[in-house]
Design an enzyme around this catalytic site. Structure first.
Site, PDB file in Angstrom:
ATOM      1  N   GLU A 140     -10.943 -13.262  -9.238  1.00  0.00           N
ATOM      2  CA  GLU A 140     -10.443 -14.590  -8.901  1.00  0.00           C
ATOM      3  C   GLU A 140     -10.780 -14.942  -7.457  1.00  0.00           C
ATOM      4  OE1 GLU A 140      -6.586 -15.076 -11.837  1.00  0.00           O
ATOM      5  OE2 GLU A 140      -6.244 -14.123  -9.901  1.00  0.00           O
ATOM      6  N   CYS A 153     -10.617 -18.019  -0.332  1.00  0.00           N
ATOM      7  CA  CYS A 153     -10.190 -16.622  -0.403  1.00  0.00           C
ATOM      8  C   CYS A 153     -11.053 -15.951  -1.460  1.00  0.00           C
ATOM      9  CB  CYS A 153      -8.704 -16.559  -0.773  1.00  0.00           C
ATOM     10  SG  CYS A 153      -8.056 -14.890  -0.949  1.00  0.00           S
ATOM     11  N   CYS A 160      -8.541  -3.134  -7.560  1.00  0.00           N
ATOM     12  CA  CYS A 160      -8.405  -2.527  -6.236  1.00  0.00           C
ATOM     13  C   CYS A 160      -7.930  -1.100  -6.406  1.00  0.00           C
ATOM     14  CB  CYS A 160      -7.398  -3.314  -5.385  1.00  0.00           C
ATOM     15  SG  CYS A 160      -7.244  -2.702  -3.683  1.00  0.00           S
ATOM     16  N   CYS A 164      -1.225  -0.217  -3.891  1.00  0.00           N
ATOM     17  CA  CYS A 164       0.006  -0.657  -3.220  1.00  0.00           C
ATOM     18  C   CYS A 164       1.002  -1.164  -4.265  1.00  0.00           C
ATOM     19  CB  CYS A 164      -0.299  -1.759  -2.207  1.00  0.00           C
ATOM     20  SG  CYS A 164      -1.458  -1.254  -0.915  1.00  0.00           S
ATOM     21  N   CYS A 167       1.533  -5.133  -4.898  1.00  0.00           N
ATOM     22  CA  CYS A 167       0.393  -6.024  -5.070  1.00  0.00           C
ATOM     23  C   CYS A 167      -0.067  -6.021  -6.518  1.00  0.00           C
ATOM     24  CB  CYS A 167      -0.754  -5.599  -4.152  1.00  0.00           C
ATOM     25  SG  CYS A 167      -2.183  -6.692  -4.254  1.00  0.00           S
ATOM     26  N   GLY A 221      -9.318  -6.759  -4.192  1.00  0.00           N
ATOM     27  CA  GLY A 221     -10.063  -5.650  -3.624  1.00  0.00           C
ATOM     28  C   GLY A 221      -9.756  -5.363  -2.167  1.00  0.00           C
ATOM     29  N   GLU A 222     -10.144  -4.164  -1.742  1.00  0.00           N
ATOM     30  CA  GLU A 222     -10.088  -3.724  -0.344  1.00  0.00           C
ATOM     31  C   GLU A 222     -11.503  -3.873   0.224  1.00  0.00           C
ATOM     32  OE1 GLU A 222     -10.227  -2.468   3.202  1.00  0.00           O
ATOM     33  OE2 GLU A 222      -8.208  -2.571   2.347  1.00  0.00           O
ATOM     34  N   SER A 255     -10.263  -8.401   6.073  1.00  0.00           N
ATOM     35  CA  SER A 255      -8.966  -7.721   6.130  1.00  0.00           C
ATOM     36  C   SER A 255      -9.073  -6.311   5.570  1.00  0.00           C
ATOM     37  CB  SER A 255      -7.923  -8.509   5.329  1.00  0.00           C
ATOM     38  OG  SER A 255      -8.229  -8.461   3.945  1.00  0.00           O
ATOM     39  N   SER A 278      -3.617  -5.490   7.450  1.00  0.00           N
ATOM     40  CA  SER A 278      -2.432  -5.680   6.615  1.00  0.00           C
ATOM     41  C   SER A 278      -1.489  -4.507   6.862  1.00  0.00           C
ATOM     42  CB  SER A 278      -2.823  -5.763   5.135  1.00  0.00           C
ATOM     43  OG  SER A 278      -3.616  -6.905   4.900  1.00  0.00           O
ATOM     44  N   LEU A 279      -0.527  -4.703   7.750  1.00  0.00           N
ATOM     45  CA  LEU A 279       0.314  -3.600   8.207  1.00  0.00           C
ATOM     46  C   LEU A 279       1.566  -3.451   7.344  1.00  0.00           C
ATOM     47  CD1 LEU A 279       0.315  -1.479  10.533  1.00  0.00           C
ATOM     48  CD2 LEU A 279       1.918  -2.994  11.712  1.00  0.00           C
ATOM     49  N   HIS A 280       2.396  -4.484   7.308  1.00  0.00           N
ATOM     50  CA  HIS A 280       3.573  -4.581   6.439  1.00  0.00           C
ATOM     51  C   HIS A 280       4.730  -3.648   6.777  1.00  0.00           C
ATOM     52  CE1 HIS A 280       1.052  -7.234   4.228  1.00  0.00           C
ATOM     53  NE2 HIS A 280       0.321  -6.289   3.665  1.00  0.00           N
ATOM     54  N   ASN A 357       5.714 -13.605  -2.113  1.00  0.00           N
ATOM     55  CA  ASN A 357       5.872 -14.543  -3.217  1.00  0.00           C
ATOM     56  C   ASN A 357       6.910 -13.986  -4.196  1.00  0.00           C
ATOM     57  OD1 ASN A 357       3.688 -16.413  -2.419  1.00  0.00           O
ATOM     58  ND2 ASN A 357       2.486 -14.540  -2.597  1.00  0.00           N
ATOM     59  N   CYS A 400      -1.021 -14.868  -1.834  1.00  0.00           N
ATOM     60  CA  CYS A 400      -1.305 -13.489  -1.430  1.00  0.00           C
ATOM     61  C   CYS A 400      -0.601 -12.490  -2.345  1.00  0.00           C
ATOM     62  CB  CYS A 400      -0.851 -13.264   0.004  1.00  0.00           C
ATOM     63  SG  CYS A 400      -1.738 -14.268   1.206  1.00  0.00           S
TER      64      CYS A 400
END
Length: 417
Positions: A140, A153, A160, A164, A167, A221-222, A255, A278-280, A357, A400
């Site tokens: 997508e 995007c 991926c 995580c 996600c 994906g990463e 990213s 992308s730390l989080h 989200n 996201c």
């Protein structure tokens, strides 16, 4: 550096707040033999997509055209049609010899993405595309019009491998890496739609170009796990037209969840893209659970690499931080994040908190507004420029962490096969 909250270290009484632990919901996280979340860095072996003009350097394009029995200058004509007029339709290429046109286009511009469905929201200003690749894999991309810019995007992998738990994209694991041309084709197809008037209308005082101006590698994906193809795609994006898309490197954001060796490699590329980490979570205890790759490269290693990117390029780094209710939104975590960033200097970083989200009844839901505001306030007060990010496309599962091929998507793709 200690991950202990500053209030605890200073002896000040810490306010007791809930601590929700990360856990998968509705799916089982893949684990390795030791019971740790499985990380997939290598792409599974699958049939390669056909070689496309966007996979080749300008010199290679000339040689390929000659192999097809035409003079080398036809390569530049093809590139002009593709990168400037956004077409792969031989009927539009009247400057090519009619008798060889179809064969040349078939050999140089083979179809890569089949549009399965298109969803729109925000009065037509946000569009999510579902694409089927040559081997049936689904990816997508999300196109968004903002005042003064148009952002796409893009996906860099089908699925991926970073696993995580919050996600949606990572639930099914990694299907395969996307090719350079498959990444670029997402932009060309978006530009074609814009040129045809398919992305809402811009306001009278908006003088931005009517094509994609900004790219964020935040789709499926990463990106840094598909390093070579992503960087080759970036080179095509920034190559002047007609050899490429003529975009600005500064409008491209790459990213990562923290693949430290690849971050260091990116810093040496001498291409001034924007880098986003992308730390989080600022503490290893939580981030080990939230971002499984943290078991390889810890918070401080990732931040050191991010700071290194700034030192090499002079480009300010973005820290992406999904705010999740009672999981990573505690005031002490805002303080710890500020402390770790400031310890590496001032003026090198910007934090983008993103309200997760929400899903009704899930542990994975957005922080309360007052908690979000407090988190942002603490960072700003500590001298860290911080902006709560606008999330687009929630209604169409295009925001996201929401990009995933559903069973409904798979059924729609199968019906087209």
């Amino acid at each position: 550096m200690s991950d202990t909250p500053a209030s605890a270290r200073s002896g000040a009484p810490a306010k007791r707040t809930a601590q929700v632990r990360p856990a998968t919901e509705g799916w089982t996280q893949k684990k390795d033999a030791e019971g740790r979340p499985l990380l997939q860095f290598a792409s599974p072996k699958r049939g390669k997509p056909p070689v496309h003009l966007a996979d080749l350097t300008p010199a290679e394009r000339v040689e390929k055209v000659k192999e097809l029995g035409l003079p080398g200058f036809r390569a530049k004509q093809l590139a002009t049609h593709y990168f400037t007029h956004y077409t792969s339709d031989p009927a539009h290429m009247t400057d090519l010899p009619a008798g060889q046109r179809d064969e040349l286009v078939a050999g140089m511009l083979p179809p890569l993405l089949t549009e399965v469905r298109r969803l729109e929201t925000d009065r037509g200003d946000t569009i999510k595309f579902l694409w089927r690749l040559h081997d049936g894999a689904l990816v997508e991309s999300v196109l968004m019009r903002y005042p003064g810019r148009i952002t796409l995007c893009v996906s860099s992998q089908a699925g991926c491998g970073m696993n995580c738990p919050f996600c949606a994209t990572g639930q099914a694991g990694l299907t395969r890496n996307m090719s350079t041309a498959e990444i670029v084709e997402q932009i060309v197809r978006a530009n074609r739609l814009i040129a045809e008037g398919g992305l809402g209308g811009k306001k009278a005082d908006d003088h931005s170009m009517e094509r994609v101006s900004n790219i964020v590698f935040m789709g499926m994906g990463e990106p840094l796990a598909n390093y070579k193809r992503v960087m080759d795609a970036v080179r095509v994006m920034i190559a002047p037209q007609p050899e490429g898309l003529g975009m600005s490197a500064r409008g491209i954001t790459v990213s990562t969840v923290g693949l430290v060796p690849a971050i260091n490699k990116l810093a040496d590329e001498d291409i001034p893209v924007t880098f986003a980490l992308s730390l989080h979570a600022p503490d290893d205890q939580l981030r080990d659970e939230l971002i499984p790759v943290n078991s390889r490269w810890k918070v401080d290693e990732a931040l050191d690499a991010a700071r290194g990117y700034f030192e090499k390029t002079g480009r300010r780094v973005s820290i992406e931080y999904a705010l999740i209710k009672d999981m990573n939104d505690h005031p002490w975590r805002a303080d710890l994040l500020a402390e770790k960033l400031n310890a590496r200097g001032r003026g090198w970083v910007h934090v983008n908190p993103i309200p997760l989200n929400p899903t009704p009844g899930s542990i994975w839901t957005a922080s309360e507004k007052d908690v979000q505001d407090e988190f942002v306030r603490r960072l700003n007060d500590a001298g860290i420029p911080t902006t709560l990010r606008d999330t687009r496309g929630k209604e169409i599962d295009g925001a996201c962490g929401q990009l995933v091929a559903t069973t409904e998507d798979e059924a729609a793709a199968a019906a087209m096969a």
